[in-house]
Design a protein around this motif. Structure first.
Motif, PDB file in Angstrom:
ATOM      1  N   SER A  81     -44.970  -8.412  -5.232  1.00 35.41           N
ATOM      2  CA  SER A  81     -44.737  -7.645  -4.002  1.00 35.41           C
ATOM      3  C   SER A  81     -44.782  -8.502  -2.747  1.00 35.41           C
ATOM      4  O   SER A  81     -45.110  -8.021  -1.658  1.00 35.41           O
ATOM      5  CB  SER A  81     -45.743  -6.487  -3.885  1.00 35.41           C
ATOM      6  OG  SER A  81     -45.567  -5.585  -4.959  1.00 35.41           O
ATOM      7  N   ARG A  82     -44.405  -9.758  -2.874  1.00 35.84           N
ATOM      8  CA  ARG A  82     -44.299 -10.636  -1.710  1.00 35.84           C
ATOM      9  C   ARG A  82     -42.816 -10.885  -1.417  1.00 35.84           C
ATOM     10  O   ARG A  82     -42.001 -11.024  -2.338  1.00 35.84           O
ATOM     11  CB  ARG A  82     -45.003 -11.963  -1.962  1.00 35.84           C
ATOM     12  CG  ARG A  82     -46.501 -11.850  -2.166  1.00 35.84           C
ATOM     13  CD  ARG A  82     -47.196 -13.166  -1.859  1.00 35.84           C
ATOM     14  NE  ARG A  82     -46.671 -14.256  -2.691  1.00 35.84           N
ATOM     15  CZ  ARG A  82     -46.792 -15.541  -2.377  1.00 35.84           C
ATOM     16  NH1 ARG A  82     -47.398 -15.905  -1.245  1.00 35.84           N
ATOM     17  NH2 ARG A  82     -46.325 -16.485  -3.192  1.00 35.84           N
ATOM     18  N   PRO A  83     -42.434 -10.933  -0.133  1.00 41.47           N
ATOM     19  CA  PRO A  83     -41.042 -11.204   0.207  1.00 41.47           C
ATOM     20  C   PRO A  83     -40.598 -12.575  -0.304  1.00 41.47           C
ATOM     21  O   PRO A  83     -41.286 -13.581  -0.089  1.00 41.47           O
ATOM     22  CB  PRO A  83     -41.035 -11.161   1.744  1.00 41.47           C
ATOM     23  CG  PRO A  83     -42.210 -10.318   2.104  1.00 41.47           C
ATOM     24  CD  PRO A  83     -43.253 -10.642   1.073  1.00 41.47           C
ATOM     25  N   MET A  84     -39.440 -12.599  -0.948  1.00 43.55           N
ATOM     26  CA  MET A  84     -38.838 -13.857  -1.387  1.00 43.55           C
ATOM     27  C   MET A  84     -37.617 -14.203  -0.542  1.00 43.55           C
ATOM     28  O   MET A  84     -37.426 -15.359  -0.173  1.00 43.55           O
ATOM     29  CB  MET A  84     -38.455 -13.792  -2.868  1.00 43.55           C
ATOM     30  CG  MET A  84     -39.626 -13.583  -3.803  1.00 43.55           C
ATOM     31  SD  MET A  84     -39.219 -13.854  -5.552  1.00 43.55           S
ATOM     32  CE  MET A  84     -39.654 -15.596  -5.714  1.00 43.55           C
ATOM     33  N   PHE A  85     -36.780 -13.209  -0.256  1.00 45.02           N
ATOM     34  CA  PHE A  85     -35.592 -13.394   0.564  1.00 45.02           C
ATOM     35  C   PHE A  85     -35.491 -12.249   1.569  1.00 45.02           C
ATOM     36  O   PHE A  85     -35.895 -11.119   1.278  1.00 45.02           O
ATOM     37  CB  PHE A  85     -34.301 -13.337  -0.267  1.00 45.02           C
ATOM     38  CG  PHE A  85     -34.053 -14.484  -1.193  1.00 45.02           C
ATOM     39  CD1 PHE A  85     -33.615 -15.712  -0.718  1.00 45.02           C
ATOM     40  CD2 PHE A  85     -34.193 -14.325  -2.562  1.00 45.02           C
ATOM     41  CE1 PHE A  85     -33.346 -16.762  -1.578  1.00 45.02           C
ATOM     42  CE2 PHE A  85     -33.922 -15.359  -3.434  1.00 45.02           C
ATOM     43  CZ  PHE A  85     -33.498 -16.586  -2.944  1.00 45.02           C
ATOM     44  N   THR A  86     -34.889 -12.538   2.717  1.00 48.67           N
ATOM     45  CA  THR A  86     -34.366 -11.512   3.607  1.00 48.67           C
ATOM     46  C   THR A  86     -32.859 -11.724   3.698  1.00 48.67           C
ATOM     47  O   THR A  86     -32.395 -12.849   3.908  1.00 48.67           O
ATOM     48  CB  THR A  86     -34.987 -11.598   5.012  1.00 48.67           C
ATOM     49  OG1 THR A  86     -36.397 -11.394   4.914  1.00 48.67           O
ATOM     50  CG2 THR A  86     -34.387 -10.539   5.927  1.00 48.67           C
TER      51      THR A  86
END
Length: 213
Positions: A81-86
């Motif tokens: 649940s951590r951002p990898m891409f925007t």
């Protein structure tokens, strides 16, 4: 335009039809993926550079966006649940995060194909292997430009990609990543023909921050 499968510079680079690559992407860098000829899918996956047991998650990304239509402004999350891409820009707005990468078994079961056939899974496994990532660790891919619709009865339909020559998507890395990328090998996904995929690694953008949704 260089042609290679192991990029050693920011680019631009070209993936020949039915091939793949893997490379490192630093936090803040932007991966630009281009369909140079139109109607060609590119499978994307990623792993945390610090701990490859953290991988790009279809389920988490769809859960938190509350949509299967992920496009500019949406965040792609890891299994932790951590951002990898925007997604910072998107010319097409139509991609798939439901289908797994095509594999040798795909062509036997779905296409009734006997014998060898290039596959996205095979290409990803080959190139990610040099980073110590085993084939069984490869998750559902973010299938760039793949055009999938869901019928009222839940059945999936694969239509030709909506991408036109030169259409692109840009994804900003939110952590240090190991990235796998292909020029898709499945006939149905690419309207019956195989074409190249171009990509480029761009430096962090100055003064451009969409924020995390």
């Amino acid at each position: 335009m260089t042609t290679r499968t192991t990029p050693d510079a920011p680019g631009p680079h070209r993936l020949d039809p039915q091939t793949g690559t893997a490379f490192e992407l630093r936090a803040g860098q932007v991966l630009r993926v281009v369909d140079p000829m139109g109607e060609q899918v590119s499978d994307l996956t990623a792993f945390s550079r610090d701990d490859p047991r953290e991988w790009l998650s279809s389920g988490r990304s769809i859960d938190y966006a509350d949509t299967i239509s992920l496009t500019a402004g949406h965040v792609l999350y890891s299994n932790r649940s951590r951002p990898m891409f925007t997604i910072v820009s998107d010319d097409v707005g139509r991609h798939d995060f439901l289908y797994t990468p095509c594999s040798p078994e795909t062509f036997k079961i779905i296409y009734n194909h006997e014998g060898e056939h290039p596959s996205c899974f095979g290409n990803l496994a080959e190139h990610l292997g040099r980073f110590g990532i085993a084939p069984d660790a490869i998750p559902t891919t973010f299938n760039i430009f793949m055009n999938v619709s869901v019928a009222p009865d839940g059945r999936l339909r694969i239509d030709p990609p909506a991408s036109k020559p030169g259409d692109a998507i840009e994804l900003r890395a939110e952590m240090d990543l190991i990235v796998g990328l292909t020029a898709c090998s499945a006939e149905l996904s690419n309207n019956g023909s195989f074409k190249p995929i171009d990509f480029e690694i761009r430096p962090p953008r100055e003064g451009c921050d969409l924020g995390l949704m």
